[in-house]
Design an enzyme around this catalytic site. Structure first.
Site, PDB file in Angstrom:
ATOM      1  N   ASP B 147       0.864  -1.186   0.000  1.00 22.81           N
ATOM      2  CA  ASP B 147       0.000   0.000   0.000  1.00 22.81           C
ATOM      3  C   ASP B 147       0.895   1.228   0.000  1.00 22.81           C
ATOM      4  O   ASP B 147       1.379   1.657   1.051  1.00 22.81           O
ATOM      5  CB  ASP B 147      -0.910   0.007   1.241  1.00 22.81           C
ATOM      6  CG  ASP B 147      -1.998  -1.051   1.176  1.00 22.81           C
ATOM      7  OD1 ASP B 147      -1.808  -2.081   0.469  1.00 22.81           O
ATOM      8  OD2 ASP B 147      -3.053  -0.888   1.833  1.00 22.81           O
ATOM      9  N   LYS B 211      -6.669   3.310  -3.548  1.00 21.85           N
ATOM     10  CA  LYS B 211      -7.094   3.343  -2.147  1.00 21.85           C
ATOM     11  C   LYS B 211      -7.301   4.788  -1.723  1.00 21.85           C
ATOM     12  O   LYS B 211      -6.529   5.658  -2.112  1.00 21.85           O
ATOM     13  CB  LYS B 211      -6.020   2.639  -1.301  1.00 21.85           C
ATOM     14  CG  LYS B 211      -6.239   2.676   0.192  1.00 21.85           C
ATOM     15  CD  LYS B 211      -5.169   1.822   0.902  1.00 21.85           C
ATOM     16  CE  LYS B 211      -5.179   2.054   2.410  1.00 21.85           C
ATOM     17  NZ  LYS B 211      -4.091   1.318   3.094  1.00 21.85           N
ATOM     18  N   LYS B 247     -10.097   0.412  -2.678  1.00 17.94           N
ATOM     19  CA  LYS B 247     -10.038   0.177  -1.232  1.00 17.94           C
ATOM     20  C   LYS B 247     -10.297   1.472  -0.475  1.00 17.94           C
ATOM     21  O   LYS B 247      -9.432   2.326  -0.394  1.00 17.94           O
ATOM     22  CB  LYS B 247      -8.668  -0.394  -0.837  1.00 17.94           C
ATOM     23  CG  LYS B 247      -8.516  -0.599   0.672  1.00 17.94           C
ATOM     24  CD  LYS B 247      -7.165  -1.189   1.051  1.00 17.94           C
ATOM     25  CE  LYS B 247      -6.959  -1.155   2.572  1.00 17.94           C
ATOM     26  NZ  LYS B 247      -5.603  -1.598   2.960  1.00 17.94           N
TER      27      LYS B 247
END
Lengths: 480, 311
Positions: B147, B211, B247
């Site tokens: 991430d 995300k 996400k």
């Protein structure tokens, strides 16, 4: 097969008690009709009879007008304006308290989704009473002189598409300005008006200030032609509006008419496309398209036509048609068999005239009146579906090449109620809006209503305005 | 794609994207928030949300003990009910990746990936060399998902090429060893137009997931932001036939919040995205609320919060 199929989420109907039959509301009391006749009102989602409704004849209308006249002369016109305002505030609060009851009843009788009756119709109806309550003792600021006067007894005839909201649009300004009313709801949707009669009792509104007579077109004609009526306020078809205008010509009666529409919703190439697609859906499929200001003629700039239509179809595939009481329903039932027949007739004509039909893939329930959300592409200005009001979930798609052409096509209609303009360029929105001949123009949105905003049409879409200061003056005679 | 990595090319591509009307997005997202999800669809949604969770601990105070605890919870969210699915991944800082990986392997969670936040998370204010090392550390320790954060400073000053190039390079480091999630930190990008641009920038540069947030900045995964990102992956799919995941992370604490996210997925991107492969929810406290709601559906009454574990 979508694994995330929403389970039914039905709003309970336990909150509403529907009587077997309903009488007329005259002089503060429910009275049996002199006609002795009743007619059924049905739930358009399953065709079951909900109740029997009194069918008022000329004698009943005469009694109602008499009651309204007496209330006007003896009570309502003499009452201090601030006191009138208090009654309106009281009604507004009761509407809020009983909002769920009204919403469920509206959905049962009209067929509209509970999400709309709960989130739009009833809250807006209450808002109209609150707004006009505030005006009651400030009429010298309405812009028609320091001591404007009411007309007296107003005959009000309202349609079936927003029964309770249209009642509020009519009754709230009439009462705030000191008029008394005889109101006739549409024959397929009388129930919320009759529940409103109970609210008038609950608010201890003086007898005769609001009278509700139910019935069909004949009853409406009895109101229009009654010599004791000082003013007519009508919302409905242009056809009936013209009849009313003819009937009252040469009499003392004045009129506010809110009639049909065939609104252009103009999408420019520099629009926020995704939100424009939402606006298209909201413009034509809100309330099953039973909206006089619906964006029923989509004008897309030709260079983005395919992109917009592709996105529109994807979006329309998500529209949920079904039980109006289900909180997840987006499109409910068509209000009546007659309306469904009219929609089908025009859709058939659209196909026959060479436009290409596409309908969202949704399951149609076995009973009740339904029509899947539908678009026609390749529509020309000459097609009937581009000219006539369909009043259903059917969109006609046309294209244009330049802003000038968009305005020309948008204005090329006998109607002029509303229009929409979609562009991220402010100057283009202003340029377009100032050239459109329509009473309400929405920029980058559609079907937004507010009690403070005047609503009404150009050309054959009507006379006068409702809402805001302009709507208020429709119920006042100027003074010097 | 008709674009290359040059600054000019990226700029002109991002300019072709339609603008976002904030008012319209807020209205639509709020409307979708009124969807009423009941009975069997609610039960399905709760289990789906659990399996989509990136169970996260990202604290300065994280210890191996804390990480082992959330790993245990990730594999068996409630040891008294084995019908509950495991979560989608465990998300930790890079120095905790090894501990997480070993723990999961030991307790039957070998199929659960470890996600590591990288590239000088959460601010991203470090040299590329540091960011690359950060990423490699995590991958070497067994992270299967990275991430990363974008350089918001570069984005906001219009240096799209830099943002793009950094994502491309981190993606190269990930290779076939790790999935790349690109954190936009939408709370710092502020406008929905920026969210749309950053989404495309990340997708074009090779993100497997986009995300919303680090969880360290408020607002985080608001419905309008997720809505715009879901539109972006939907439209990117119709351009390229490639499905990119989404996400949301930060601020999703209740079952209701999670179900609203699933409704957005269903009605904006489409049901194809209703899978842990394409939608994850970054959260920690959410899991216990999902478990309580699941018990309520099973037993018919709300259990005391004492019946779910605090880890």
């Amino acid at each position: 097969m979508n694994p995330f199929e929403y389970s039914p989420a039905l709003e309970s109907t336990a909150i509403v008690e529907i009587a077997e039959r309903y009488n007329l509301f005259i002089d503060g009391k429910f009275v049996t009709p002199k006609s002795g006749k009743y007619f059924p009102t049905i739930n358009p989602a399953n065709e079951k009879v909900l109740a029997k409704i009194a069918d008022a004849n000329a004698t009943d209308v005469d009694l109602a007008v008499g009651a309204a006249r007496a209330a006007y002369s003896k009570v309502w016109s003499k009452m201090p304006a601030a006191e009138r305002g208090k009654y309106l505030f009281r009604i507004a609060r009761i509407l809020q308290e009983r909002a769920r009851e009204f919403a469920v009843l509206e959905t049962l009788d009209n067929g509209k989704p509970i999400r709309e009756s709960r989130d739009t119709d009833i809250p807006l109806a209450a808002a109209h009473f609150f707004y006009h309550a505030g005006w009651a003792d400030k009429l010298q600021y309405a812009g028609v002189g320091i001591q404007p006067r009411p007309y007296g007894v107003v005959g009000q005839i309202i349609p079936w598409n927003f029964p309770m909201l249209m009642l509020a649009w009519k009754v709230a300004p009439a009462l705030a300005t000191g008029n008394t009313v005889v109101l006739k709801p549409a024959e397929t949707t009388s129930l919320t008006a009759l529940l409103f009669a109970e609210v008038c009792q609950q608010a201890e509104l003086p007898n005769g200030v609001v009278n509700i007579v139910t019935g069909a077109g004949v009853t409406g004609a009895d109101i229009v032609n009654h010599p004791g009526i000082d003013k007519i306020a009508f919302t409905g078809s242009t056809e009936v509006g013209k009849l009313i205008a003819t009937s009252i010509a040469g009499t003392k009666k004045s009129a506010t008419l809110e009639l049909g529409g065939k609104a252009a919703n103009i999408i420019f190439e520099d629009a926020a496309i995704d939100e424009a697609v939402e606006g298209i859906v909201n413009g034509i499929f809100f309330n099953q398209g039973h909206v006089c200001c619906a964006g029923s003629r989509l004008l897309i700039q030709e260079n983005i036509h395919d992109e917009v239509i592709e996105k529109l179809k994807v979006r329309m595939a998500h529209i949920r048609l079904g039980n109006p009481l289900d909180k997840n329903t987006d499109i409910g039932a068509i209000n009546s068999a007659a309306q469904l027949a009219k929609i089908r007739e025009l859709v058939t004509a659209g196909g026959a005239e060479g436009a290409e039909q596409w309908s969202a893939p949704c399951e149609i329930p076995g009973e009740g009146f339904w029509f899947a959300p539908t678009i026609f592409t390749g529509v020309s200005q000459t097609h009937r579906i581009a000219r006539e009001e369909i009043f259903g979930p059917v969109l006609s798609v046309l294209t244009f090449r330049t802003p000038q052409e968009a305005v020309e096509k948008a204005n090329n209609t006998p109607y002029g109620l509303s229009a929409g303009v979609w562009s991220e360029k402010g100057s283009k929105i202003l340029w377009t809006a100032s050239r459109l001949r329509a009473g309400v123009i929405w920029a980058n949105t559609f079907n937004k209503f507010d009690p403070a905003s005047p609503f009404g049409g150009y050309k054959e879409s009507g006379w006068g305005r409702e809402g805001g200061r302009h709507g208020l003056t429709a119920y006042l005679k100027a003074s010097n | 794609m008709i674009i290359d990595a040059s600054e000019g090319s990226l700029k002109s591509f991002l300019k072709t994207l339609p603008q976002v009307d904030e008012v319209g997005v807020h209205a639509r997202a709020a409307m979708l928030g009124t969807r009423s999800i009941k009975t069997t669809s609610k039960a399905w949604a709760i289990d789906m949300a659990i399996s989509m969770m990136d169970l996260t601990t990202l604290e300065g105070a994280d210890t191996p003990g804390k990480v082992r605890a959330i790993c245990a919870k990730a594999v068996r969210p409630d040891a008294t009910d084995l019908s509950i699915p495991s979560v989608g991944a465990v998300c930790v800082y890079n120095d905790m990746v090894g501990v997480a990986r070993r723990t999961l392997d030991q307790i039957g969670g070998s199929s659960i990936p470890v996600a590591a936040v990288a590239t000088a998370f959460p601010s991203g204010r470090a040299s590329y060399a540091v960011k690359a090392q950060d990423t490699m550390d995590a991958i070497n320790a067994g992270a299967a998902e990275i991430d990363m954060v974008i350089d918001r400073g570069a984005f906001l000053s219009g240096r799209y090429g830099e943002v793009f190039a950094e994502i491309v390079k981190i993606k190269e480091l990930c290779g076939d060893k790790a999935h790349l999630k690109v954190i936009l930190e939408t709370g710092e990008l502020v406008t929905l137009d920026n969210v749309r641009k950053a989404s495309y920038l990340a997708m074009l540069a090779g993100a497997d997931f986009i995300k919303t947030s680090t969880g360290k900045v408020v607002p985080a995964a608001s419905a309008p932001v997720v809505y715009v990102m879901l539109e972006a992956v939907r439209d990117y799919y119709s351009m390229t036939q490639t499905r990119i995941g989404v996400k949301p992370a930060g601020g999703i604490r209740t079952t209701k919040d999670a179900i609203k996210q699933l409704v957005l997925v269903n009605e904006v991107a489409g049901p194809e995205w209703l899978s842990p492969r394409l939608f994850r929810i970054g959260a920690s406290a959410l899991l216990n609320d999902l478990l309580l709601q699941r018990m309520k559906m099973r037993d018919g009454y709300y259990a005391s919060p004492a019946y779910v574990t605090l880890d």
